[in-house]
Every structure is written in C-alpha cells, then in structure tokens.
Design an enzyme around this catalytic site. Structure first.
Site, PDB file in Angstrom:
ATOM      1  N   GLY A 314       0.836  -1.192   0.000  1.00 41.21           N
ATOM      2  CA  GLY A 314       0.000   0.000   0.000  1.00 41.21           C
ATOM      3  C   GLY A 314       0.868   1.238   0.000  1.00 41.21           C
ATOM      4  N   PHE A 316       1.426   3.148   2.369  1.00 39.58           N
ATOM      5  CA  PHE A 316       2.170   3.272   3.620  1.00 39.58           C
ATOM      6  C   PHE A 316       3.455   2.452   3.598  1.00 39.58           C
ATOM      7  CE2 PHE A 316      -0.494  -0.442   3.971  1.00 39.58           C
ATOM      8  CZ  PHE A 316       0.328  -1.372   4.537  1.00 39.58           C
ATOM      9  N   GLY A 317       3.475   1.364   2.803  1.00 42.44           N
ATOM     10  CA  GLY A 317       4.614   0.456   2.816  1.00 42.44           C
ATOM     11  C   GLY A 317       4.166  -0.946   2.469  1.00 42.44           C
ATOM     12  N   VAL A 319       3.421  -5.226   3.937  1.00 41.98           N
ATOM     13  CA  VAL A 319       3.282  -6.245   4.979  1.00 41.98           C
ATOM     14  C   VAL A 319       3.776  -7.558   4.394  1.00 41.98           C
ATOM     15  CG1 VAL A 319       1.738  -7.490   6.519  1.00 41.98           C
ATOM     16  CG2 VAL A 319       1.308  -5.085   6.011  1.00 41.98           C
ATOM     17  N   LYS A 334       5.017  -5.525   9.405  1.00 49.47           N
ATOM     18  CA  LYS A 334       4.535  -4.318   8.734  1.00 49.47           C
ATOM     19  C   LYS A 334       5.697  -3.332   8.617  1.00 49.47           C
ATOM     20  CE  LYS A 334       0.479  -2.533   9.719  1.00 49.47           C
ATOM     21  NZ  LYS A 334      -0.624  -1.778  10.370  1.00 49.47           N
ATOM     22  N   ASP A 428     -12.855   1.400  15.254  1.00 55.16           N
ATOM     23  CA  ASP A 428     -12.788   0.972  13.855  1.00 55.16           C
ATOM     24  C   ASP A 428     -13.292  -0.461  13.684  1.00 55.16           C
ATOM     25  OD1 ASP A 428     -12.339   1.510  11.205  1.00 55.16           O
ATOM     26  OD2 ASP A 428     -10.213   1.031  11.251  1.00 55.16           O
TER      27      ASP A 428
END
Length: 614
Positions: A314, A316-317, A319, A334, A428
């Site tokens: 993604g 963000f980085g 996994v 992650k 969430d």
C-alpha cells in the site's frame, strides 16, 4: 410535567432538582426488599453507611436535592462527599442544606413524579463522570471511607471482597506529584504502587547505553496502575520460603522505565510491604497480566527473520510474512517507509497501534511481538493471522451461518471488553478488521484509530467507516467507549445478512449505491427504526433481533454495553447462551472450520532475505 411519562434514561446519572418538587415512588410490582441490593451492575450489597442516603417511597425532593443511581463505588464516593464535607452537613434554619438520595443501582425500581401541576425542572449528568471528578478531590481521599469508595470505582478493585477492600483502604495513602516529579525510576525497585486518580504520567526508557536521550514508551492516564511490577513479580505462588511472609526479600525484578508526572497528579499509593502482604492473589495476577512497552517489546535483530512472501502492499509500505530463523515461527511484519512517517495522521496511527498492542495482550487481538527501525523504515513484528478477513468471506459467501455468528461475535466482544477495561476505544470495528486464524477463531487487527478514553473523556474526531459509525460520532456531539458497541451491532447485522443495516430501502432491499452522506442521515434519523431484509431473507431469530436492537440504540445511555453492567451485559445476553466465556479465553471452545476464500495468502514471493534491507 406532572402528566409526562418519562422514558428510561439509563442507570447511571445524578439528578439535581432545580425547581419544583419531585416525589420518588417505588414501583408496586417490585418488593421493597430488593431496594437495598445492587444487581449484576454493581455486584454486592450496598455498604451500611449508604443506608441513610437510600430513597424511601413517597419522599419529596425539592430544589437543591440530589438523586443518584450508579455502580456501587460511584454511589459510595458521592455519599462520602456528604459525610465528609461540612458544606452538606451544616444546618440552615434547622434543616439540612441539601439532601442526597441513592437508588442503590436499580432505577427500574423507582419512578419520579412532579408534585404539582406546575411541574419541576432538574439537571442530569452521568454519575460516572461525577465520580471521576470526585476522585481528584484530595479532601475526600484522606479517610479510609473515601479511599474505599474510590477503590470500588476502579474496575480491578470493584470485584475484591468488601472486607479485604476495607482493610486495604487503611493501608493506602494519598500522594501528589508536581510536573516533573518521579513516581519510580528505571532499573530500581518501586517503593510504592500508585493508582493514578488525576493528571498524566509519562513512562520512558534510556535510548542507548552511552546517551542521556530517552525513548517515550507510553502515557498513563487516570485509572492506570504504576510501579506494581517490581513489587509483585517475584512473589512465587508455592515454594518456601514464601515471599509474602518476608516483604523485604531482595527483589529479582526492577522497573523497566522511569515514570514522571507530566502534570499535577494525584495518586493512591500502597507501599511495597503492604502490597506484598495484603493484595489478594487474584488481584496480583490481574496486575501482572498488564503490560507496557518496557516489558513487552524486546530488542530485535532484523537478520533473525527471513522474508517468505508479500502479504499486502500500500501507500504506507508493505506487509510481509517472515519466519524467525531460530524458532521457525511465522510473523507478519509491517514495514512503514520513513518518507511518509512525517505525516502527522499516519504518525499518530503508528504510535496508537504500538501503544495499544504493547499494553493489551488478548487471545482475540492480533499480538505485537516487537518493533525496530532502520534508516529507511519502521517495522512492527505482529502475529500472523493466516486466514482471510471477514469482508472477503462475506463478499464471497454472502453471510455467516446462524450457528457460527455467535462464536465469531463472542471473540470480538471478548477483545472489546478487554480494551474497554483498559479504557481504550477501538473506533474501527468493521468487517475488514476482523481476520480468521487457523483455529477457526477471529481476531481484531489494525489498531491505528484506537485512543485512550479515561472516565469522563469524550472524543469529537469523526473516524472509522461511515456504515459502522454511531449516531454520536456522526453528529459530533462527543462519544466514548459506547460507540464501539454500536459498530459491533452493525457488524453482527452484516454477518447475518451480508450488508450493514442502514442501506435498506423501504422495500426491504439493500441499496448499495447510497452515498456516505445518505447513510449518515439514516444513522441519525430517530424516526427510522431498525429494519430487516424482506423475504426470501429469513427473519432474525428472537435472540439475534434482541441483540441488534440492544446494540443499535441511538440513545447511548440505553445502549447494550453502555449501562452499568458494561461489557458484562453484552456477554450475558441470550444470544450468547451457548458460549462459556472462560473456555473462550482458554481457546477450548469448538470453533467452526476457517472459511476458505479465493485469493487468500498474499501475493508474490519473498525469497529468503532478511528484514533489514531498504
């Protein structure tokens, strides 16, 4: 008004009569014998000193009088205010300046009626919030009566036997710390255990051996217990000599960090000798199950892990699944690129996820094993949940069977219960954040939106997925832990029918094209009742319908999980009649087989490289 029929307003409130007269009436169908008892909400019988404050049938309350109902500790703390403060016990013209009446945790036994046709006016506030404020009043906590009442407000001490708690109250003392004051220091044995009543405390550790820099681990808020580990951890349950008989035995455990007051703090403290002698074994075990980052996150050698495959990518980085070379255990790692960590929102989410997973260890929450960083990225080493997420399963299978839904829901309820006990709001709950594991159970993942929520705190940030948002979140009127129970109701509905409850059209068919704005309007529309799909969809079973109506109450004070019983009310619901909660925690419940889902297991390969590469 005199003719007005007041609906149920919950079981936790303090009423201040402002104008007119109000009569308290006991409901005729309930015997007066139960009036002095607390139900499942509070636990045991009200302590004797409260009897003078109990309401009696037909009692008239006038302007300035107070009527309250709540948990045992909250009522007791309010009563101790009246006992200890001259403000309330001085006489005015031969009459008490103000009266307090308590309903002993059972508002359902009583009804209030205005005395005259002119009606009456009153102000109402949650007693839970009042008691949180009273815990910060030093004059109330300088006597065993006030200390005992404050301890009963704490979730860990509320279940302790009354006699033990009364004895403990004589050993606790009140202490205050100015900003910068140290409660305990890293590498030393804490001399006292502290229960934080007000203010905040920061826990930090040394950052490297040859430097004076410190790494901030977490921030304690009201209700947290500090300094217990080095006092209790070396108490052995069996062998002789029994350390309980020798409280001055040289300890083998020291505190892993330094706790410093960030603001003016008030604590109840128990010295080391009294803590080791007087705390009951069950309470000691509960304390030692608590975690913080200084004990749960050990140093990590990135080369000890070999990447096997990519699970997700993604913005963000990445996994990845990585195997520990020595033990052979698989973990999810992650990796978050440093280039985007400077973004404030992402930074806060990373800190929140690390903090909540380091502080709370639960079998139905994805566990955090370690964190580390290099020049290119930050890494979280997490438990690997091998199965698909609930959203993927629902997309491919349509719904969850009636037999499996209570089991999966119980896993989520158990995790939320532990989070709430530690005063974390998850914020969430949704299908994408519920992941299956090989045992057939489900676990909560992704804690980036979790936030500490001390008693009396309200949040106003609109976050989460619109379809699961509680009305108080959408309306931005302030919310707390109760918003999670609404979101759970939406998720249970989705498991039963394959879609969330607020997209149904009047025809009983789901409208998947609704905008977020339209869904939000339906969530807050008090005239729109909870509806179920039209045939051929099966009608809900009575237990399922009752659970959904309880969780999806727009009035938060009446919502299942938000009343005095808290999560215990959810666990005690008939929908979970076949669940043994102790067996669930132990993992001995028979889970349904893990559902198969196309595309599970990640994408791509990882080779055998380590984690440290940029």
């Amino acid at each position: 008004a005199k003719s007005e029929r007041r609906g149920d307003v919950g079981d936790n409130w303090l009423l201040l009569i402002a104008e007119g007269e109000v009569v308290t009436l006991e409901r005729s169908e309930v015997t007066g014998e139960g009036r002095c008892e607390l139900g499942k909400d509070g636990g045991r019988r009200v302590t004797s000193f409260l009897s003078r404050f109990s309401a009696v049938p037909g009692e008239v309350l006038t302007a300035g009088d107070l009527l309250a109902v709540g948990r045992e500790g909250e009522e007791a703390l309010l009563a101790s205010l009246f006992i200890n403060s001259s403000l309330f016990i001085n006489s005015v013209d031969g009459k008490a300046a103000s009266k307090l009446r308590l309903l002993s945790g059972q508002p359902s036994l009583w009804k209030l009626t205005a005395q005259s046709s002119a009606g009456a006016r009153a102000f109402r506030v949650p007693l839970e919030k009042v008691s949180a404020l009273l815990c910060g009043v030093p004059s109330l906590l300088r006597t065993p009566l006030g200390i005992s009442s404050a301890l009963r407000c704490h979730p860990m001490f509320a279940q302790v036997d009354h006699k033990v708690l009364d004895k403990l109250s004589f050993s606790f003392t009140l202490d205050s710390f100015a900003p910068g004051g140290a409660l305990h220091e890293e590498g030393r044995v804490a001399e006292r255990m502290h229960i934080l009543l007000s203010g905040s405390v920061q826990l930090s550790t040394r950052h490297g051996v040859a430097t004076h820099a410190r790494r901030v681990c977490c921030t304690y808020a009201s209700g947290d217990v500090i300094g217990y580990r080095s006092i209790l951890a070396d108490i052995r349950p069996d062998p002789k000599p029994d350390p309980d008989t020798n409280p001055d035995l040289v300890p083998t455990v020291v505190e892993g960090g330094t706790a410093v007051a960030l603001s003016e703090c008030l604590t109840l403290c128990l010295d080391r000798s009294a803590a080791r002698r007087q705390l009951p074994p069950g309470l000691r075990a509960s304390l030692l199950r608590l975690r913080d980052e200084t004990i749960s996150l050990a140093p990590v050698d990135p080369a000890a892990y070999a990447v096997e495959r990519v699970i997700a990518r993604g913005s963000f980085g990445t996994v990845v699944a990585a195997r520990h070379r020595q033990s052979g255990a698989l973990f999810a790692v992650k990796k978050v690129n440093r280039s985007i960590v400077h973004e404030h929102v992402l930074q806060q989410q990373l800190l929140a996820e690390r903090a909540v997973l380091a502080a709370v260890d639960h079998p139905y929450m994805c566990g955090l094993h370690a964190t580390f960083k290099n020049a290119a990225a930050l890494f979280l080493i997490l438990e690997l949940c091998e199965g698909p997420d609930m959203y993927t399963v629902l997309q491919q299978h349509g719904s969850i069977s009636a037999a499996a839904t209570p089991v999966y829901t119980a896993c989520i309820v158990s995790a939320l219960s532990e989070l709430h006990r530690r005063r974390w709001a998850y914020r969430d709950v949704k299908a994408e954040n519920v992941v299956f594991v090989l045992s057939g159970a489900v676990k909560l993942v992704d804690f980036g939106l979790a936030v500490r929520t001390p008693v009396g705190t309200r949040h106003f940030t609109v976050c989460g997925s619109t379809e699961y948002m509680a009305p108080e979140v959408v309306d931005q009127v302030g919310y707390d832990l109760g918003a999670d129970w609404w979101s759970l109701g939406c998720l249970v509905y989705e498991m039963a029918y394959g879609f969330t409850p607020w997209i149904l059209d009047p025809s009983g068919r789901p409208n998947f094209g609704l905008s977020d704005t339209a869904i939000s309007q339906r969530i807050v529309d008090a005239s729109r009742p909870l509806a179920f799909p039209a045939p051929p969809a099966p009608p809900p079973t009575p237990p399922l319908a009752a659970l959904l109506h309880g969780l999806l109450r727009r009035e938060q004070a009446l919502r299942l999980g938000c009343r005095n019983c808290g999560a215990d009310a959810v666990k005690g619901h008939c929908f979970f009649g076949g669940i043994d909660w102790d067996d669930l925690i132990a993992g001995s419940v028979p889970f349904p087989p893990m559902p198969a889902a196309r595309g599970e297991g990640g994408v791509g390969g990882g080779g055998g490289g380590g984690l440290g590469g940029g």
